[in-house]
Design an enzyme around this catalytic site. Structure first.
Site, PDB file in Angstrom:
ATOM      1  N   GLY A 145      49.767  57.216  55.589  1.00 48.73           N
ATOM      2  CA  GLY A 145      50.100  55.838  55.226  1.00 48.73           C
ATOM      3  C   GLY A 145      48.851  55.009  55.037  1.00 48.73           C
ATOM      4  O   GLY A 145      47.738  55.434  55.335  1.00 48.73           O
ATOM      5  N   GLY A 157      46.278  52.946  55.996  1.00 51.96           N
ATOM      6  CA  GLY A 157      45.667  52.480  57.235  1.00 51.96           C
ATOM      7  C   GLY A 157      44.694  51.330  57.008  1.00 51.96           C
ATOM      8  O   GLY A 157      44.209  50.714  57.953  1.00 51.96           O
ATOM      9  N   LYS A 199      42.234  47.287  49.186  1.00 50.06           N
ATOM     10  CA  LYS A 199      41.775  48.390  50.043  1.00 50.06           C
ATOM     11  C   LYS A 199      40.620  47.876  50.889  1.00 50.06           C
ATOM     12  O   LYS A 199      39.705  47.237  50.365  1.00 50.06           O
ATOM     13  CB  LYS A 199      41.317  49.536  49.143  1.00 50.06           C
ATOM     14  CG  LYS A 199      40.877  50.789  49.857  1.00 50.06           C
ATOM     15  CD  LYS A 199      40.690  51.895  48.824  1.00 50.06           C
ATOM     16  CE  LYS A 199      40.065  53.141  49.419  1.00 50.06           C
ATOM     17  NZ  LYS A 199      39.887  54.184  48.386  1.00 50.06           N
ATOM     18  N   ASP A 236      39.401  51.095  61.690  1.00 48.43           N
ATOM     19  CA  ASP A 236      39.222  49.642  61.777  1.00 48.43           C
ATOM     20  C   ASP A 236      39.901  48.904  60.617  1.00 48.43           C
ATOM     21  O   ASP A 236      39.856  47.672  60.555  1.00 48.43           O
ATOM     22  CB  ASP A 236      37.728  49.292  61.832  1.00 48.43           C
ATOM     23  CG  ASP A 236      36.975  49.738  60.589  1.00 48.43           C
ATOM     24  OD1 ASP A 236      37.608  50.255  59.645  1.00 48.43           O
ATOM     25  OD2 ASP A 236      35.735  49.579  60.560  1.00 48.43           O
ATOM     26  N   GLY A 237      40.485  49.656  59.701  1.00 46.69           N
ATOM     27  CA  GLY A 237      41.194  49.005  58.590  1.00 46.69           C
ATOM     28  C   GLY A 237      40.278  48.437  57.522  1.00 46.69           C
ATOM     29  O   GLY A 237      40.731  47.791  56.582  1.00 46.69           O
ATOM     30  N   ARG A 249      52.491  59.127  45.720  1.00 43.66           N
ATOM     31  CA  ARG A 249      51.678  60.343  45.796  1.00 43.66           C
ATOM     32  C   ARG A 249      52.564  61.539  46.074  1.00 43.66           C
ATOM     33  O   ARG A 249      53.712  61.375  46.501  1.00 43.66           O
ATOM     34  CB  ARG A 249      50.680  60.221  46.962  1.00 43.66           C
ATOM     35  CG  ARG A 249      49.893  58.937  46.957  1.00 43.66           C
ATOM     36  CD  ARG A 249      49.724  58.391  48.384  1.00 43.66           C
ATOM     37  NE  ARG A 249      49.186  57.021  48.349  1.00 43.66           N
ATOM     38  CZ  ARG A 249      47.898  56.738  48.359  1.00 43.66           C
ATOM     39  NH1 ARG A 249      47.027  57.703  48.472  1.00 43.66           N
ATOM     40  NH2 ARG A 249      47.484  55.490  48.278  1.00 43.66           N
ATOM     41  N   ASP A 297      47.876  63.697  49.556  1.00 41.83           N
ATOM     42  CA  ASP A 297      48.057  62.235  49.588  1.00 41.83           C
ATOM     43  C   ASP A 297      47.112  61.556  48.601  1.00 41.83           C
ATOM     44  O   ASP A 297      47.201  60.352  48.392  1.00 41.83           O
ATOM     45  CB  ASP A 297      47.835  61.682  50.999  1.00 41.83           C
ATOM     46  CG  ASP A 297      46.503  62.122  51.593  1.00 41.83           C
ATOM     47  OD1 ASP A 297      46.271  63.344  51.666  1.00 41.83           O
ATOM     48  OD2 ASP A 297      45.691  61.262  51.962  1.00 41.83           O
ATOM     49  N   ASN A 298      46.217  62.310  47.993  1.00 45.64           N
ATOM     50  CA  ASN A 298      45.328  61.744  46.981  1.00 45.64           C
ATOM     51  C   ASN A 298      45.681  62.251  45.589  1.00 45.64           C
ATOM     52  O   ASN A 298      44.841  62.209  44.693  1.00 45.64           O
ATOM     53  CB  ASN A 298      43.864  62.081  47.315  1.00 45.64           C
ATOM     54  CG  ASN A 298      43.383  61.367  48.573  1.00 45.64           C
ATOM     55  OD1 ASN A 298      43.968  60.358  48.983  1.00 45.64           O
ATOM     56  ND2 ASN A 298      42.350  61.883  49.187  1.00 45.64           N
TER      57      ASN A 298
HETATM   58  P1  AMP Z   1      41.386  58.786  52.481  1.00 42.05           P
HETATM   59  O1  AMP Z   1      40.459  59.832  53.001  1.00 42.05           O
HETATM   60  O2  AMP Z   1      40.685  57.532  52.024  1.00 42.05           O
HETATM   61  O3  AMP Z   1      42.344  59.298  51.465  1.00 42.05           O
HETATM   62  O4  AMP Z   1      42.235  58.310  53.725  1.00 42.05           O
HETATM   63  C1  AMP Z   1      43.033  59.153  54.496  1.00 42.05           C
HETATM   64  C2  AMP Z   1      43.817  58.359  55.506  1.00 42.05           C
HETATM   65  O5  AMP Z   1      42.962  57.715  56.445  1.00 42.05           O
HETATM   66  C3  AMP Z   1      44.680  57.258  54.909  1.00 42.05           C
HETATM   67  O6  AMP Z   1      45.860  57.190  55.651  1.00 42.05           O
HETATM   68  C4  AMP Z   1      43.827  56.024  55.104  1.00 42.05           C
HETATM   69  O7  AMP Z   1      44.589  54.838  55.115  1.00 42.05           O
HETATM   70  C5  AMP Z   1      43.201  56.305  56.465  1.00 42.05           C
HETATM   71  N1  AMP Z   1      41.931  55.583  56.653  1.00 42.05           N
HETATM   72  C6  AMP Z   1      40.746  55.860  56.071  1.00 42.05           C
HETATM   73  N2  AMP Z   1      39.804  54.979  56.479  1.00 42.05           N
HETATM   74  C7  AMP Z   1      40.379  54.132  57.350  1.00 42.05           C
HETATM   75  C8  AMP Z   1      39.926  53.005  58.104  1.00 42.05           C
HETATM   76  N3  AMP Z   1      38.662  52.571  58.074  1.00 42.05           N
HETATM   77  N4  AMP Z   1      40.827  52.390  58.905  1.00 42.05           N
HETATM   78  C9  AMP Z   1      42.103  52.815  58.973  1.00 42.05           C
HETATM   79  N5  AMP Z   1      42.591  53.858  58.267  1.00 42.05           N
HETATM   80  C10 AMP Z   1      41.747  54.514  57.470  1.00 42.05           C
HETATM   81 MG    MG Z   2      43.726  58.619  50.318  1.00 42.41          MG
END
Ligand code: AMP
Ligand code: MG
Length: 477
Positions: free
Chosen positions: A86, A88, A109, A121-122, A180, A247-248
């Protein structure tokens, strides 16, 4: 400003996410605005660049008509299933219908923690955010289906990453949708069959409206066709996504989630840039088979909706998944034919032989991927041959029918300018120090990748040997 939001995801799939607003930031400032994209979306670039606009682009204000939601999804990451991922650190603000009548998601984002953040940390750092701007906008100019970058805003906050504090930033991303393969995997594993059917029909209505409701294999075929062509485009440009988790992989067929992605310099099919991809699962040459693997996960997710004998359904799924390699081969051949000016050649074995021997020579001699293809049209014009490719050119040139025209059509698909890794890193380093000029200049050059302009020679050159030998990309969190 009236955004004209019309939010079908929030309305039709309220159970597939969590309604929540972005988290405000201390000091929003604008880093980048895609003015012509804004206009295409029917938005006023002047307003977006003003104080109210920048507050929205940084997540400090929610525009009228938006219904922000953190979307839920699952996904296979490096082959292992994560049942709950989801958004994050992202918020879908809503959807607008652009001037061409196309429905587009507007999402932030790096816009703060959500119920899906787990330990994160979002937030996002300025480096990865501007990297996504550079690469996704370049991909768009190269004619590759992709999400777009509408804006980047600094937050005035610091985020802590492996190598210390970085300036925080928020990206405004525009996509045909953020659905996705992992969205379907979530509902397949945790939802009801009714929910799965509702979601699949939403995907159909949004992206494949010409299909009949309930035509599950028709939907799979369409998604697979778009992926085959998308990956063929990546391969024909030397693009390495770097983290092709399910998910990507977008159901719309767009390139999505620019993290550790990079364009290859020297041609080596085993190239991996991502620091976390130690086994090379997502190396350049593996991308087509990984797409097939992801599409197998898609097929599994759809199985509960296939009526009739379950064994037969599995058999049908298997056949389709096995057929993906050939689908991809056809798409790749089509793109490579165009790159080599061989669109008129009907003998597919001959095309495959020429492509194969060119790539093999490029590999043996470690030739620059982008530069080599671009130099071939030059050799058509001046009758010469790029160094190391003399024999290959002797076999290829007799096949070209109208050399002058061919050289022009080749130049329209073989870019002179791609986001060169050393230039991307230099632009990001300067931006971290507060100097956005190299970033702005790079983005401007990459808007017109096929037109060679005097004075821009350094943008066409490969990275210095020392840089290329040790280059690593990070996942961009
Ligand atoms: P990604 O590698 O960008 O495709 O992210 C994979 C998962 O990690 C997704 O669910 C993102 O929302 C979560 N995520 C990545 N970076 C952060 C962050 N700094 N804070 C919270 N969730 C994150
Ligand atoms: Mg992703």
């Amino acid at each position: 400003m009236n955004w004209g939001f019309d939010n079908t995801y929030a309305r039709d799939l309220p159970w597939l996410g969590a309604a929540m607003a972005p988290v405000p930031v201390p000091e929003p400032t604008l880093l980048y605005l895609g003015e012509s994209l804004a206009e295409d979306l029917g938005l006023d670039p002047g307003w977006l660049a003003g104080p109210d606009g920048v507050r929205v682009l940084a997540g400090s204000a929610v525009p009228e008509g938006a219904e922000p939601v953190a979307q839920a999804y699952a996904g296979h990451q490096f082959g292992f299933f994560s049942p709950r991922l989801g958004d994050g650190r992202a918020h879908l603000l809503g959807e607008v219908v652009d001037r061409a009548g196309r429905r587009r998601d507007i999402a932030l984002k790096g816009s703060g923690r959500t119920v899906f953040s787990r330990g994160g940390d979002g937030r996002a750092a300025i480096g990865p955010v501007l990297r996504e701007v550079i690469v996704s906008e370049a991909m768009s100019a190269l004619g590759v289906p992709t999400t777009r970058a509408l804006a980047a805003a600094a937050t005035g906050e610091q985020v802590w990453r492996d190598n210390g504090p970085e300036r925080g930033a928020v990206l405004t991303r525009v996509a045909d949708s953020h659905l996705r393969v992992g969205t379907l995997e979530l509902v397949r594993t945790q939802g009801s069959v009714e929910q799965l059917r509702d979601l699949v029909d939403y995907v159909r209505r949004r992206h494949y409206p010409h299909l009949e409701p309930g035509d599950v294999w028709g939907l799979w075929d369409e998604i697979a066709a778009r992926q085959a062509d998308l990956i063929a485009q990546w391969m024909s440009l030397g693009f390495i996504h770097g983290v092709m988790n399910t998910d990507n992989m977008a159901l719309s067929g767009e390139t999505i989630d620019y993290g550790p992605c990079a364009f290859m310099d020297r041609y080596d099919p085993d190239t991996v840039y991502s620091s976390i991809d130690t086994a090379g699962r997502y190396r350049y040459s593996a991308q087509p088979s990984i797409a097939g693997w992801n599409l197998a996960r898609l097929a599994e997710s759809l199985l509960p909706l296939v009526g009739g004998d379950p064994d037969e359904a599995v058999e049908t799924a298997t056949e389709r998944v096995n057929g993906f390699a050939e689908r991809y081969a056809v798409a790749f051949r089509a793109h490579m034919s165009r790159k080599l000016g061989l669109g008129h050649v009907t003998d597919t074995d001959e095309v495959d032989r020429l492509v194969g021997s060119l790539l093999e020579t490029m590999r043996r001699r470690s030739l620059d991927f982008t530069g080599t293809f671009r130099s071939l049209s030059r050799s058509v014009r001046d009758g010469g041959a790029p160094v190391g490719l003399e024999d290959w050119v002797d076999a290829w040139r007799p096949l070209l029918t109208r050399p002058e025209e061919t050289a022009a059509t080749m130049d329209a698909v073989n870019p002179a300018y791609i986001p060169r890794n050393h230039l991307v890193e230099a632009a990001l380093d300067a931006a971290r120090q507060g100097d956005l000029r190299p970033f702005d200049e790079l983005v401007a050059v990459l808007r017109e990748p096929f037109v060679e302009r005097p004075g821009l020679e350094r943008y066409a050159e490969p990275a210095p040997e020392r840089f290329a030998a040790t280059y690593v990309t990070f996942c961009g969190t």
